[in-house]
Design an enzyme around this catalytic site. Structure first.
Site, PDB file in Angstrom:
ATOM      1  N   SER A  63      -9.307   1.176   3.424  1.00 20.23           N
ATOM      2  CA  SER A  63      -8.561   2.044   2.537  1.00 20.23           C
ATOM      3  C   SER A  63      -7.562   1.297   1.660  1.00 20.23           C
ATOM      4  CB  SER A  63      -7.818   3.103   3.361  1.00 20.23           C
ATOM      5  OG  SER A  63      -6.899   2.503   4.271  1.00 20.23           O
ATOM      6  N   LYS A  79       0.843  -1.186   0.000  1.00 17.97           N
ATOM      7  CA  LYS A  79       0.000   0.000   0.000  1.00 17.97           C
ATOM      8  C   LYS A  79       0.886   1.248   0.000  1.00 17.97           C
ATOM      9  CE  LYS A  79      -3.830   1.714   2.946  1.00 17.97           C
ATOM     10  NZ  LYS A  79      -4.607   1.332   4.160  1.00 17.97           N
ATOM     11  N   SER A 102      -9.411  -1.350   7.524  1.00 21.15           N
ATOM     12  CA  SER A 102      -8.895  -1.215   6.161  1.00 21.15           C
ATOM     13  C   SER A 102      -8.207  -2.462   5.640  1.00 21.15           C
ATOM     14  CB  SER A 102      -7.925  -0.032   6.085  1.00 21.15           C
ATOM     15  OG  SER A 102      -8.595   1.176   6.371  1.00 21.15           O
TER      16      SER A 102
END
Length: 616
Positions: free
Chosen positions: A157, A83, A181
């Site tokens: 996310s 990420k 997330s």
């Protein structure tokens, strides 16, 4: 509306499949990189990525790996992504905000650990800006669509990490998890999402959301791969003041699970029906479902965004926010900006409120072995999120927001499909440091859903059974190990020194019982096949070169022997069995589900004799 990228033609990238392919010479890291580049280039625009590693760098890394001893690198040639709020040396870290972007001089501790284990980083993935959101739409790099229906959200996310894992572009990907997330995108994309105990994986080199709550999470197609990644990634780190060393799991056999007595689905009938179907399968797996009142947990969850922890999000990027707030996504700016209005007194009030709620929350957890919840209560279309980005997002954290505040561990697992074809996921929640029993139960869960529902892995179309049983050449013997020869156990070297390759972490058919044998060094279990009253026992399936099989069998001491055992998928393979006389007086540990879970339990620690040289 974002278009869903086309499927790609890549080989299975599960860790066992890659090990087998590399060991047999069918594949090399360089050949994999060349094939990966061709496949991913053919996708065109793919909003799951923010930055991809340059082809020349990837090829150089692959060429270097081919000069190394694959057996010494547990993640040899395994492609992964991270990420883009996690630093990678030589690449920008954007947190999905171009104005914030900075070039990283050093990799985050977790990335460096994976790199040192032989893993092959291929790129950095999209996210809800500053990891603020559970939707995957709050990014100037584009919304990431659901892997099964591009009109729906991917979840966030960690949207990009979930997408590339679900589509089989990487073996695993790192996300982060503060409010869910690392779990919500797993549920929406038919993945495993491991949210470990806070501090178990270092967050040094990670752009904070709520630094005191943040966790690095792992997305994988199956629990065995997630466990292998965790084994490398988890370690204390002096660079992270919140880092913690692993501790023995406070619980081992996760059988009694608490479920919401009055589950909330915000009017989503398809989600409610999928939950009922998943509960039926959980009962068939042997779990005892205990309805509980989750009111205290939802009160804890409300503190995360309605309380003082929003100020921690502001503190994480305070300088940038004060100077360039206009460069941020408007929804994210509005959420984080609320933190400017909170005071130190509000922060203490939040801590006091959490402390007051903890006894009731722990009373629920202490009534059972673990909790089982829908990973998310509903899912939304991209168009609906655009019209109501805050309220619809807040629904998605209904079963996730309380976990990090209570310092619990969690594992999201696939649990079938809704009647509209979208994936449905469940999450298992346990106290801190319960990763091993969660992953052991998760592996059994996936085996069960594969056998009974033919559940695919992510959006790849492949099934767990196929991934767990790559083709073996005539010179290889499949061997199931159950005790001291498991990965990380004292006798595992007897497999690796004969160049055996781990194929899968799987389980026996539900016709066995496991016993802890007395007076064996190192400690060993005995596996017994029974006519009735049996259970599935966790095992590892290894590919043993035939040339080394004879010497391996000759080294097996009594009362153990190599016989033939039945796996959960119906195959019969060579494996460890025990002479019946040795089971007299041995402790039955079947309820733990496997040797590793038992070894990590308080019962095994208490039964371990203390050397005479150590003061008691």
């Amino acid at each position: 509306m974002s278009a869903q990228p086309a499927a790609v033609d890549l080989p299975p990238l599960s860790l066992p499949a890659l090990r087998a392919a590399y060991a047999s010479g069918v594949l090399t890291p360089r050949a994999l990189v060349d094939r990966w580049l061709a496949a991913v280039d053919g996708l065109g625009v793919d909003t799951a990525w923010i930055t991809r590693v340059e082809p020349s760098v990837l090829r150089a890394r692959a060429d270097w790996l081919m000069t190394q001893d694959a057996a010494s690198l547990p993640l040899y040639g395994v492609p992964f992504a991270v990420k883009d709020n996690i630093d990678v040396a030589g690449l920008p870290t954007t947190a999905a905000c171009p104005a914030f972007a900075r070039w990283a001089g050093h990799s985050a501790t977790v990335v460096q650990r994976l790199h040192d284990a032989g893993a092959l980083l291929v790129g950095k993935t999209n996210l809800d800006q500053f990891a603020t959101g559970l939707v995957g739409t709050r990014s100037p790099f584009g919304a990431v669509p659901n892997s099964f229906d591009p009109s729906y959200i991917s979840g966030g996310s960690s949207s990009g990490s979930a997408s590339v894992t679900a589509r089989g572009l990487v073996s695993f990907a790192l996300g982060t998890d503060t409010a869910g997330s690392g779990r919500v995108p797993a549920g929406f994309n038919n993945l495993v999402g491991l949210k470990p105990t806070r501090g178990l994986i270092s967050t040094a080199g990670v752009v904070p959301a709520c630094r005191s709550l943040d966790c690095v999470s792992v997305f994988a197609l199956d629990c065995a791969d997630a466990a292998a990644v965790l084994a490398v990634a988890a370690a204390p780190d002096r660079a992270d003041p919140y880092s913690r060393a692993a501790a023995p799991a406070p619980r081992a056999a996760l059988r009694r699970v608490g479920v919401p007595a009055a589950p909330e689905f915000f009017g989503d009938a398809a989600q409610a029906a999928a939950w009922d179907a998943a509960l039926a399968q959980a009962s068939a797996l042997g779990l005892v479902l205990v309805p509980l009142d989750f009111t205290p947990l939802h009160a804890v969850a409300a503190l995360l965004y309605d309380g003082a922890w929003v100020a921690e999000r502001y503190a994480a990027i305070r300088s940038f926010f004060d100077a360039q707030a206009d460069a941020m996504d408007p929804t994210v700016r509005g959420i984080i900006g609320r933190g400017r209005t909170l005071t130190a007194a509000d922060a203490f009030a939040g801590q006091y409120a959490l402390a007051a709620l903890q006894p009731a929350a722990w009373a629920l957890m202490d009534a059972v072995d673990a909790l089982l919840v829908p990973t998310a209560p509903t899912i939304h279309r991209l168009a609906d999120m655009a019209r109501d980005p805050v309220a619809l997002n807040s629904q998605l954290g209904h079963y996730t927001n309380f976990v990090n505040l209570l310092d619990w561990s969690a594992l999201a697992v696939p649990a079938g499909f809704r009647r509209d074809g979208l994936p449905f996921g469940c999450t298992l929640i346990a106290p801190a440091f319960c990763e091993a029993p969660l992953l052991a139960l998760g592996a059994r869960w996936q085996q069960h859903f594969d056998l009974h529902l033919h559940l695919p892995l992510g959006a790849t179309g492949r099934r767990l059974g196929a991934a767990a049983a790559p083709a073996l050449d005539a010179g290889t013997v499949p061997l199931a190990v159950v005790g001291a020869h498991l990965s990380g156990m004292p006798l595992n070297h007897q497999l690796t020194e004969r160049r055996a390759a781990l194929l899968a972490q799987t389980a026996t058919a539900p016709r066995y019982r496991l016993h802890a044998l007395a007076d064996t060094q190192p400690a060993k279990p005995g596996l017994q096949r029974v006519g009735s009253g049996g259970a599935s026992i966790a095992v590892e399936l290894w590919a043993m070169p035939a040339a080394g099989f004879g010497s391996f069998v000759a080294a097996v001491p009594p009362p153990l022997a190599i016989g033939t055992i039945e796996l959960a998928d119906g195959r019969w393979v060579k494996g460890f069995v025990c002479e019946p006389h040795a089971l007299a007086g041995a402790r039955d540990i079947t309820s733990f589900g496997g040797w590793k879970a038992y070894q990590q339990s308080a019962a095994a620690i208490a039964a371990t004799p203390v050397p005479a040289s150590v003061p008691t």
